[in-house]
Scaffold this motif. Structure first.
Motif, short mmCIF file in Angstrom:
data_model
loop_
_atom_site.label_atom_id
_atom_site.label_comp_id
_atom_site.label_asym_id
_atom_site.label_seq_id
_atom_site.Cartn_x
_atom_site.Cartn_y
_atom_site.Cartn_z
N LEU A 154 -0.93 -2.94 -1.28
CA LEU A 154 0.27 -2.11 -1.34
C LEU A 154 0.13 -1.13 0.00
O LEU A 154 1.23 -0.97 0.62
CB LEU A 154 0.43 -1.70 -2.70
CG LEU A 154 1.90 -0.86 -2.90
CD1 LEU A 154 2.97 -1.58 -2.65
CD2 LEU A 154 1.85 -0.06 -4.16
N ASP A 155 -0.62 -0.46 -0.32
CA ASP A 155 -0.81 0.55 0.97
C ASP A 155 -0.76 -0.02 2.32
O ASP A 155 0.01 0.27 3.09
CB ASP A 155 -2.18 1.22 0.94
CG ASP A 155 -2.76 2.09 -0.36
OD1 ASP A 155 -1.77 2.64 -0.87
OD2 ASP A 155 -3.93 2.34 -0.45
N LEU A 156 -1.40 -1.14 2.46
CA LEU A 156 -1.38 -1.93 3.65
C LEU A 156 0.09 -2.36 4.04
O LEU A 156 0.59 -2.48 5.22
CB LEU A 156 -2.39 -3.05 3.93
CG LEU A 156 -3.72 -2.84 3.86
CD1 LEU A 156 -4.66 -3.74 3.70
CD2 LEU A 156 -4.15 -1.85 5.08
N ARG A 157 0.74 -2.78 2.88
CA ARG A 157 2.26 -3.38 3.18
C ARG A 157 3.17 -1.88 3.53
O ARG A 157 4.05 -1.97 4.15
CB ARG A 157 2.64 -4.00 1.95
CG ARG A 157 2.47 -5.17 1.87
CD ARG A 157 3.51 -6.09 0.93
NE ARG A 157 3.50 -5.52 -0.39
CZ ARG A 157 2.74 -5.54 -1.42
NH1 ARG A 157 1.73 -6.49 -1.48
NH2 ARG A 157 2.87 -5.00 -2.58
N GLU A 158 2.90 -1.03 2.71
CA GLU A 158 3.76 0.42 2.98
C GLU A 158 3.35 1.15 4.33
O GLU A 158 4.40 1.84 4.88
CB GLU A 158 3.68 1.41 1.90
CG GLU A 158 4.25 0.54 0.44
CD GLU A 158 4.49 1.50 -0.70
OE1 GLU A 158 3.65 2.50 -0.56
OE2 GLU A 158 5.05 1.16 -1.51
N LEU A 159 2.09 1.01 4.90
CA LEU A 159 1.81 2.05 5.78
C LEU A 159 2.17 1.18 7.29
O LEU A 159 2.41 -0.07 7.25
CB LEU A 159 0.40 2.10 5.91
CG LEU A 159 -0.18 2.97 4.92
CD1 LEU A 159 -1.49 3.13 4.76
CD2 LEU A 159 0.55 4.47 5.03
N THR A 160 2.54 1.95 8.32
CA THR A 160 2.96 1.27 9.43
C THR A 160 1.57 0.95 10.22
O THR A 160 0.61 1.56 9.94
CB THR A 160 3.44 2.15 10.57
OG1 THR A 160 2.79 3.48 10.98
CG2 THR A 160 4.99 2.54 9.80
N LYS A 197 11.82 -2.85 9.01
CA LYS A 197 11.30 -1.35 8.51
C LYS A 197 11.03 -1.54 7.15
O LYS A 197 11.36 -2.13 6.11
CB LYS A 197 12.68 -0.70 8.52
CG LYS A 197 12.58 1.00 7.97
CD LYS A 197 12.23 1.65 9.58
CE LYS A 197 12.32 3.30 8.91
NZ LYS A 197 10.98 3.71 9.42
N ARG A 198 9.83 -0.79 6.94
CA ARG A 198 9.12 -0.67 5.55
C ARG A 198 9.96 0.23 4.67
O ARG A 198 10.29 1.23 5.03
CB ARG A 198 7.72 -0.23 5.87
CG ARG A 198 6.81 -1.40 6.33
CD ARG A 198 5.51 -0.70 6.54
NE ARG A 198 4.51 -1.78 7.08
CZ ARG A 198 4.79 -2.47 8.22
NH1 ARG A 198 5.62 -2.02 9.00
NH2 ARG A 198 3.61 -3.44 8.58
N LYS A 199 9.97 -0.22 3.49
CA LYS A 199 10.69 0.75 2.38
C LYS A 199 9.68 1.42 1.36
O LYS A 199 8.94 0.53 1.00
CB LYS A 199 11.82 -0.16 1.47
CG LYS A 199 12.64 0.79 0.47
CD LYS A 199 13.84 -0.03 0.23
CE LYS A 199 14.49 0.70 -0.92
NZ LYS A 199 14.83 2.22 -0.83
N ARG A 200 9.65 2.65 1.26
CA ARG A 200 8.86 3.10 0.65
C ARG A 200 9.32 4.27 -0.51
O ARG A 200 10.26 4.98 0.32
CB ARG A 200 7.36 3.56 1.32
CG ARG A 200 7.70 4.35 2.55
CD ARG A 200 6.33 4.64 3.18
NE ARG A 200 6.43 5.41 4.43
CZ ARG A 200 5.54 5.66 5.39
NH1 ARG A 200 4.52 4.85 5.33
NH2 ARG A 200 5.78 6.49 6.35
N ASN A 201 8.84 4.78 -1.19
CA ASN A 201 9.37 5.49 -2.23
C ASN A 201 8.64 6.98 -2.18
O ASN A 201 8.66 7.65 -3.02
CB ASN A 201 9.45 5.25 -3.65
CG ASN A 201 10.48 3.71 -3.86
OD1 ASN A 201 11.50 3.92 -3.24
ND2 ASN A 201 10.10 3.12 -4.64
N TRP A 202 7.86 7.35 -1.12
CA TRP A 202 7.39 8.64 -0.88
C TRP A 202 7.27 8.74 0.64
O TRP A 202 7.84 8.15 1.42
CB TRP A 202 5.88 8.14 -1.34
CG TRP A 202 5.07 6.93 -0.82
CD1 TRP A 202 5.07 5.76 -1.02
CD2 TRP A 202 4.59 7.20 0.67
NE1 TRP A 202 4.38 4.87 -0.33
CE2 TRP A 202 4.03 5.50 0.72
CE3 TRP A 202 4.11 8.05 1.54
CZ2 TRP A 202 3.47 5.40 1.96
CZ3 TRP A 202 3.34 7.56 2.46
CH2 TRP A 202 3.03 6.41 2.74
N SER A 203 6.86 10.12 0.82
CA SER A 203 6.92 10.57 2.48
C SER A 203 5.41 11.34 2.48
O SER A 203 4.76 11.77 1.35
CB SER A 203 7.91 11.10 2.74
OG SER A 203 8.12 12.35 1.86
#
Length: 108
Positions: A54-60, A2-8
């Motif tokens: 960073l985008d590529l890591r956080e996006l599914t 599961k990716r952890k991100r500080n935004w939605s």
């Protein structure tokens, strides 16, 4: 994993007017004349941006095909906004409109 991100993701209403990309919380906010949440001016170095590492890591992998990043001059500095289109057709239309607005050589 599961990716952890500080935004939605949030739903917004966008409009491209001349050389400006403008967004509001909703179409109703636009219709009632509320101030936009933000805007990007297509001046100088601006237009479509690729996804960062960073985008590529956080996006599914399901999100990536629908994502569009737009950059240009914000109110006070260079700004980038990343959007997820509801469909590939909307993504293509948005990208075409941004390209037209950011590559038009007429004066603002």
């Amino acid at each position: 994993s599961k990716r952890k991100r500080n935004w939605s993701w949030e739903t917004i209403f966008v409009l491209i007017e001349g050389h400006r990309f403008i967004w509001w919380r909703s179409e109703k906010h636009f219709d009632t004349g509320e101030a936009p949440l933000g805007q990007i001016f297509f001046a100088g170095h601006s237009g479509l941006a690729g996804l960062s590492p960073l985008d590529l890591r956080e996006l599914t992998k399901e999100e990536i095909p629908f994502v569009v990043s737009i950059f240009g001059r914000g109110t006070t500095m260079q700004q980038k906004i990343t959007l997820m289109a509801p469909s590939l057709e909307v993504k293509d239309s948005l990208e075409d409109a941004v390209l037209a607005a950011s590559t038009d050589t007429k004066a603002d």
